[in-house]
Scaffold this motif. Structure first.
Motif, PDB file in Angstrom:
ATOM      1  N   THR A  28       0.841  -1.209   0.000  1.00 50.80           N
ATOM      2  CA  THR A  28       0.000   0.000   0.000  1.00 50.80           C
ATOM      3  C   THR A  28       0.867   1.246   0.000  1.00 50.80           C
ATOM      4  O   THR A  28       0.605   2.196  -0.754  1.00 50.80           O
ATOM      5  CB  THR A  28      -0.955  -0.004   1.210  1.00 50.80           C
ATOM      6  OG1 THR A  28      -1.745  -1.190   1.167  1.00 50.80           O
ATOM      7  CG2 THR A  28      -1.863   1.218   1.202  1.00 50.80           C
ATOM      8  N   PRO A  63      -9.566  -4.429  -1.550  1.00 47.88           N
ATOM      9  CA  PRO A  63     -10.217  -3.126  -1.744  1.00 47.88           C
ATOM     10  C   PRO A  63      -9.855  -2.066  -0.695  1.00 47.88           C
ATOM     11  O   PRO A  63      -9.610  -0.911  -1.045  1.00 47.88           O
ATOM     12  CB  PRO A  63     -11.707  -3.464  -1.689  1.00 47.88           C
ATOM     13  CG  PRO A  63     -11.783  -4.888  -2.121  1.00 47.88           C
ATOM     14  CD  PRO A  63     -10.527  -5.534  -1.607  1.00 47.88           C
ATOM     15  N   LEU A  64      -9.819  -2.444   0.566  1.00 48.54           N
ATOM     16  CA  LEU A  64      -9.517  -1.475   1.623  1.00 48.54           C
ATOM     17  C   LEU A  64      -8.140  -0.842   1.423  1.00 48.54           C
ATOM     18  O   LEU A  64      -7.989   0.385   1.500  1.00 48.54           O
ATOM     19  CB  LEU A  64      -9.597  -2.150   2.995  1.00 48.54           C
ATOM     20  CG  LEU A  64      -9.282  -1.257   4.196  1.00 48.54           C
ATOM     21  CD1 LEU A  64     -10.345  -0.182   4.346  1.00 48.54           C
ATOM     22  CD2 LEU A  64      -9.184  -2.092   5.462  1.00 48.54           C
ATOM     23  N   GLY A  68      -7.996   1.341  -1.736  1.00 46.62           N
ATOM     24  CA  GLY A  68      -8.679   2.607  -1.471  1.00 46.62           C
ATOM     25  C   GLY A  68      -7.814   3.571  -0.680  1.00 46.62           C
ATOM     26  O   GLY A  68      -7.771   4.772  -0.966  1.00 46.62           O
ATOM     27  N   PHE A 123     -10.977   7.285  -2.020  1.00 48.17           N
ATOM     28  CA  PHE A 123     -10.964   6.012  -1.297  1.00 48.17           C
ATOM     29  C   PHE A 123     -12.117   5.140  -1.779  1.00 48.17           C
ATOM     30  O   PHE A 123     -11.928   3.975  -2.132  1.00 48.17           O
ATOM     31  CB  PHE A 123     -11.050   6.235   0.213  1.00 48.17           C
ATOM     32  CG  PHE A 123     -11.298   4.949   0.974  1.00 48.17           C
ATOM     33  CD1 PHE A 123     -10.244   4.135   1.312  1.00 48.17           C
ATOM     34  CD2 PHE A 123     -12.592   4.562   1.307  1.00 48.17           C
ATOM     35  CE1 PHE A 123     -10.468   2.929   1.980  1.00 48.17           C
ATOM     36  CE2 PHE A 123     -12.831   3.370   1.966  1.00 48.17           C
ATOM     37  CZ  PHE A 123     -11.765   2.548   2.305  1.00 48.17           C
ATOM     38  N   PHE A 124     -13.317   5.696  -1.786  1.00 39.93           N
ATOM     39  CA  PHE A 124     -14.498   4.915  -2.163  1.00 39.93           C
ATOM     40  C   PHE A 124     -14.487   4.526  -3.645  1.00 39.93           C
ATOM     41  O   PHE A 124     -14.897   3.416  -4.002  1.00 39.93           O
ATOM     42  CB  PHE A 124     -15.790   5.648  -1.793  1.00 39.93           C
ATOM     43  CG  PHE A 124     -16.079   5.584  -0.332  1.00 39.93           C
ATOM     44  CD1 PHE A 124     -16.435   4.386   0.269  1.00 39.93           C
ATOM     45  CD2 PHE A 124     -15.960   6.715   0.457  1.00 39.93           C
ATOM     46  CE1 PHE A 124     -16.683   4.317   1.632  1.00 39.93           C
ATOM     47  CE2 PHE A 124     -16.203   6.659   1.824  1.00 39.93           C
ATOM     48  CZ  PHE A 124     -16.564   5.458   2.415  1.00 39.93           C
ATOM     49  N   TYR A 138     -11.927   1.762  -3.936  1.00 37.94           N
ATOM     50  CA  TYR A 138     -12.460   0.607  -3.214  1.00 37.94           C
ATOM     51  C   TYR A 138     -13.492  -0.122  -4.087  1.00 37.94           C
ATOM     52  O   TYR A 138     -13.403  -1.338  -4.293  1.00 37.94           O
ATOM     53  CB  TYR A 138     -13.095   1.070  -1.902  1.00 37.94           C
ATOM     54  CG  TYR A 138     -13.671  -0.063  -1.069  1.00 37.94           C
ATOM     55  CD1 TYR A 138     -12.913  -0.647  -0.062  1.00 37.94           C
ATOM     56  CD2 TYR A 138     -14.957  -0.538  -1.284  1.00 37.94           C
ATOM     57  CE1 TYR A 138     -13.431  -1.689   0.705  1.00 37.94           C
ATOM     58  CE2 TYR A 138     -15.476  -1.578  -0.535  1.00 37.94           C
ATOM     59  CZ  TYR A 138     -14.713  -2.149   0.467  1.00 37.94           C
ATOM     60  OH  TYR A 138     -15.217  -3.181   1.209  1.00 37.94           O
ATOM     61  N   THR A 186     -11.989  -1.766  -7.142  1.00 35.23           N
ATOM     62  CA  THR A 186     -11.305  -3.019  -6.799  1.00 35.23           C
ATOM     63  C   THR A 186     -12.308  -4.144  -6.571  1.00 35.23           C
ATOM     64  O   THR A 186     -12.091  -5.280  -7.004  1.00 35.23           O
ATOM     65  CB  THR A 186     -10.406  -2.818  -5.562  1.00 35.23           C
ATOM     66  OG1 THR A 186      -9.491  -1.743  -5.833  1.00 35.23           O
ATOM     67  CG2 THR A 186      -9.609  -4.068  -5.238  1.00 35.23           C
ATOM     68  N   VAL A 187     -13.426  -3.843  -5.922  1.00 34.65           N
ATOM     69  CA  VAL A 187     -14.476  -4.846  -5.727  1.00 34.65           C
ATOM     70  C   VAL A 187     -15.008  -5.302  -7.091  1.00 34.65           C
ATOM     71  O   VAL A 187     -15.180  -6.511  -7.331  1.00 34.65           O
ATOM     72  CB  VAL A 187     -15.618  -4.306  -4.835  1.00 34.65           C
ATOM     73  CG1 VAL A 187     -16.831  -5.220  -4.866  1.00 34.65           C
ATOM     74  CG2 VAL A 187     -15.130  -4.106  -3.411  1.00 34.65           C
TER      75      VAL A 187
END
Length: 163
Positions: A12, A50-51, A54, A84-85, A88, A91-92
């Motif tokens: 990250t 995802p976290l 993000g 971030f969202f 996220y 990625t999902v």
């Protein structure tokens, strides 16, 4: 500390650092914070959950704000939360096989929806001016990510490093 958690944090941080490099490549326009900072965060969907992807995207935007002189002040925190969202959800979508939808989502969410609060916080004119530059920057970021992700996916699969 668990070796896997440490690995996630290091990856990250590396992606966030690459986002910082992209933050120096600006897309000219009335909004000077549009840059090539989100491509690395989108690319991280290949190997980060995802976290963490993000978080890298949010940190990347903060870097863009800082390298631009923070022209929107505290509003950059709002944009970082939006990033971030966006990353996220991207990625999902990637992990669930929505390979065309994730690109459409990224362009619409980052280029049109993310600046929407500024329609109300600053002005309609600011919003209209920003969506042009942000959409161009987003398309460039998406094209970079589209070119790099398939190659990186093969490397990650060969190395067995996907988390």
């Amino acid at each position: 500390m668990d070796k896997n958690k440490l690995r996630l944090m290091v990856l990250t941080a590396l992606i966030a650092a690459i986002c910082v490099i992209g933050s120096f490549i600006k897309v000219p326009g009335p909004i000077t914070t549009a840059a090539l900072d989100s491509a690395p965060a989108f690319i991280s969907a290949v190997f980060l959950p995802p976290l963490f992807a993000g978080v890298a995207g949010a940190l990347g935007h903060i870097a863009t704000g800082l390298t631009s002189g923070m022209p929107l002040g505290i509003f950059h925190v709002l944009i970082a939360v939006e990033m971030f969202f966006i990353v996220y959800i991207f990625t999902v979508l990637h992990r669930n096989g929505f390979h065309m939808s994730k690109w459409i989502f990224a362009i619409i969410a980052n280029g049109v929806i993310a600046p929407l609060p500024f329609y109300f916080l600053i002005s309609a004119e600011f919003y209209m001016a920003s969506i042009v530059t942000l959409s161009i920057a987003t398309v460039i970021n998406v094209i970079v990510a589209m070119l790099v992700m398939p190659v990186l996916k093969v490397v990650v699969q060969r190395q067995g490093t996907q988390i």
